[in-house]
Write an enzyme that holds these catalytic residues in place. Structure first.
Site: not given
Ligand code: NDP
Length: 310
Positions: A273, A225
């Site tokens: 995007h 994002r």
């Molecule tokens: P997930 O929820 O599966 O994974 C999120 C990851 O980020 C986890 O490893 C989590 O850690 C980590 N995380 C979250 N908050 C923190 C923090 N404060 N500090 C450290 N680590 C953190 O999400 P996805 O992998 O499915 O997707 C990630 C993002 O990709 C989506 O939220 C979306 O915004 C973006 N996206 C973009 C697209 C595009 O076309 N450009 C399409 C699809 C998604 P933990 O597991 O330890 O909680």
């Protein structure tokens, strides 16, 4: 009692693939747009950018499923019903994201932008390729999308480390977690990939101070994002050479405004995007499984923790 599923995503003109998949996977259940349904029968809503007040039309709504992985926009709404929320985490999204990340990382690992610029000058310009195991790639976010992308990059022989909130085990990837680990993580990432969700904790996580922690000339790839990086700070870092190159698929404002300085920067690659996309077939399977689980009272997969923000 039979029920129906309302589908709301105006970017999708033809929803017959979804309707057919639901008819096959959940016999007797109808998936349709709001105008074609009796609101009383709607128990499930599949939504992407639904208009304000959308959910209030359905008095028997039980579950909201976000037609995407990122729920930042959904959770920011002031009309969100107090119901469980799930999101998409389908195979096609994982594959397309890994493909995009792999492309962007290898483009830098193989110095391709250097050759793109040399070609525009009409110059045969040789730079000897760096051994992959000397290139350090840092992936912020090791979730559904980030972990798979990290493993795919590691398979190419690059040194990969990942950062998350809680400890993770990903093949070939050194995993660290928590804010305390971030400065060292940034200082040792020649190529930084952002695959975090946007939450109150991650908004502007990469500000001027943290961008300055990267090795000088580091490459930044943002597929998550736009607001996770302070965009004016990134523009300054790109102009000063602190950040050498950037591949940006997401922006603080989308579409990227015509007057953004990013458009004219020759060390920036902009895509609109699309790093990761769901396919109706694989996403429908996941949605059917979610609804079956909900009806059976089983634990849901891919449920959002609203307080956490993802
Ligand atoms: P997930 O929820 O599966 O994974 C999120 C990851 O980020 C986890 O490893 C989590 O850690 C980590 N995380 C979250 N908050 C923190 C923090 N404060 N500090 C450290 N680590 C953190 O999400 P996805 O992998 O499915 O997707 C990630 C993002 O990709 C989506 O939220 C979306 O915004 C973006 N996206 C973009 C697209 C595009 O076309 N450009 C399409 C699809 C998604 P933990 O597991 O330890 O909680």
């Amino acid at each position: 009692m039979s029920y129906s599923i309302v589908f709301r995503d105006t970017t999708m003109k033809d929803i017959s693939g979804w309707a057919d998949a639901v008819a096959a996977g959940l016999p007797g259940v109808t998936l349709a747009r709001a105008d074609d349904l009796d609101p009383e029968t709607v128990h499930y809503a599949l939504v992407f950018n639904a208009p304000h007040g959308f959910f209030a039309q359905f008095p028997n709504l039980k579950l909201v499923i976000n037609l995407g992985a990122g729920v930042d926009a959904l959770l920011a709404r002031d009309d969100l019903p107090d119901l469980p929320i799930c999101r998409l985490a389908d195979t096609n999204m994982k594959r397309t994201m890994a493909g995009y990340v792999l492309f962007a990382v290898l483009r830098y690992a193989r110095d391709i932008p250097v050759f793109e610029r040399a070609q525009r000058r009409g110059e045969w310009y040789y730079v000897h390729p760096t051994d992959p195991d000397r290139i350090r790639v840092g992936i912020l976010g090791l979730g559904h999308l980030g972990a798979h992308a990290a493993a795919e990059v590691a398979r190419q022989g690059l040194q990969v480390q990942g950062w998350s909130r809680t400890p993770k085990e990903v093949p070939g990837v050194r995993s660290v977690h928590g804010l305390d680990a971030l400065p060292d993580f940034l200082a040792t990432s020649d190529i930084l990939v952002v695959v975090l969700p946007q939450t109150p904790e991650t908004t502007h996580l990469l500000d001027a101070k943290r961008l300055a922690m990267l090795p000088r000339g580091a490459k930044v790839i943002n597929v998550a994002r736009g607001a996770i990086i302070d965009e004016p700070a990134l523009v300054d870092a790109l102009a000063s050479g602190q950040v050498g190159e950037a591949t940006l698929d997401v922006f603080e404002t989308e579409p990227l405004p015509a007057d953004s300085p990013l458009w004219a920067m020759e060390n920036v690659l902009i895509t609109p995007h699309l790093a990761s996309v769901a396919s109706a077939t694989s996403a429908a399977e996941q949605v059917i499984d979610t609804i079956r689980r909900f009806e059976a009272g089983e634990p849901l997969t891919n449920q959002i923790d609203v307080a956490r923000g993802y």
